[in-house]
Design a protein around this motif. Structure first.
Motif, PDB file in Angstrom:
ATOM      1  N   GLN A   7       0.856  -1.178   0.000  1.00 63.24           N
ATOM      2  CA  GLN A   7       0.000   0.000   0.000  1.00 63.24           C
ATOM      3  C   GLN A   7       0.899   1.238   0.000  1.00 63.24           C
ATOM      4  OE1 GLN A   7      -2.515   0.333   3.455  1.00 63.24           O
ATOM      5  NE2 GLN A   7      -4.201   1.092   2.195  1.00 63.24           N
ATOM      6  N   TRP A  52       4.449   0.555   1.777  1.00 60.31           N
ATOM      7  CA  TRP A  52       4.399  -0.290   2.970  1.00 60.31           C
ATOM      8  C   TRP A  52       3.946  -1.691   2.601  1.00 60.31           C
ATOM      9  CZ3 TRP A  52       6.157   1.510   7.564  1.00 60.31           C
ATOM     10  CH2 TRP A  52       6.322   2.890   7.679  1.00 60.31           C
ATOM     11  N   HIS A  64       2.210  -4.990   3.835  1.00 65.12           N
ATOM     12  CA  HIS A  64       1.273  -5.401   4.875  1.00 65.12           C
ATOM     13  C   HIS A  64       1.061  -6.917   4.843  1.00 65.12           C
ATOM     14  CE1 HIS A  64      -0.251  -1.353   5.953  1.00 65.12           C
ATOM     15  NE2 HIS A  64       0.048  -1.070   4.702  1.00 65.12           N
ATOM     16  N   GLU A  75       1.937   4.286  -7.429  1.00 62.19           N
ATOM     17  CA  GLU A  75       0.751   4.898  -6.833  1.00 62.19           C
ATOM     18  C   GLU A  75      -0.288   5.245  -7.893  1.00 62.19           C
ATOM     19  OE1 GLU A  75      -0.332   8.208  -3.449  1.00 62.19           O
ATOM     20  OE2 GLU A  75       1.518   8.463  -4.592  1.00 62.19           O
ATOM     21  N   ASP A  87       1.286   4.941   1.047  1.00 65.47           N
ATOM     22  CA  ASP A  87       0.664   5.821   2.037  1.00 65.47           C
ATOM     23  C   ASP A  87       1.625   6.966   2.352  1.00 65.47           C
ATOM     24  OD1 ASP A  87      -1.193   6.707   3.932  1.00 65.47           O
ATOM     25  OD2 ASP A  87      -0.205   5.580   5.538  1.00 65.47           O
ATOM     26  N   GLY A  88       1.211   8.161   2.062  1.00 70.02           N
ATOM     27  CA  GLY A  88       2.037   9.329   2.369  1.00 70.02           C
ATOM     28  C   GLY A  88       3.343   9.362   1.600  1.00 70.02           C
TER      29      GLY A  88
END
Length: 168
Positions: A62, A69, A71, A105, A64-65
């Protein structure tokens, strides 16, 4: 001689020691693009990986920012670890170039696209994970892929049997 595709082992050509592989990912997804990236790990995670213990089955990536990451990848606790042991399914930061993160992304925002881990290995002593931008297959796509693999195996068997008959 290199051991190509023989599971856990060391390939002498590129210094890779395979730890875990997500074999079902190629069955469930159309792989569009692959990336090799580093992982931010704790000491007990590295020791557990060196023992060859990990599972990528439920894993996903994922963004994120502006960071990638990983998971749900299961790295079991190190058996000789103490209070410094890690949690088995914590999220782990991936080390990618900014351009690659931005590209992933944008592409992962498309409908039906996801980022899945394919394999986890050591390359020259550093833990690496191969991730892929993938698009989910429909049920009939999966059956079609299995049918093509089975046909390919049957033709290979027929060719090798014909060659054996010629030699005899």
């Amino acid at each position: 001689m290199a051991t190509k595709g023989k599971g856990k082992g060391k390939d002498k050509n590129d210094g890779r020691k395979l730890v875990a592989q997500h074999k079902k990912a190629r069955h469930d997804y159309h792989i569009l693009d692959t990336y090799e990236c580093g992982l931010v790990l704790t000491g007990t995670e590295v020791k557990s990986l060196r023992q060859g213990r990990a599972s990528l089955v439920d894993g996903f990536v994922q963004i994120d920012g502006g960071e990638a990451w990983l998971h749900n990848v299961h790295i079991p606790e190190y058996t000789q670890g103490t209070w410094t042991n890690h949690s088995a399914r914590r999220k782990r930061k991936l080390l990618l170039h900014r351009v690659e993160i931005d590209k992933l992304e944008v592409k992962s925002q498309d409908s039906g696209h996801t980022i899945v881990p394919l394999s986890l290995y050591f390359k020259d002593g550093r833990a690496k994970v191969e991730i892929a931008l993938a698009k989910g297959k429909k049920e009939w796509d999966k059956r079609q892929t299995l049918r093509e693999q089975q046909d390919r195996r049957e033709t290979d068997r027929a060719i090798s049997a014909a060659r054996r008959r010629q030699r005899a």
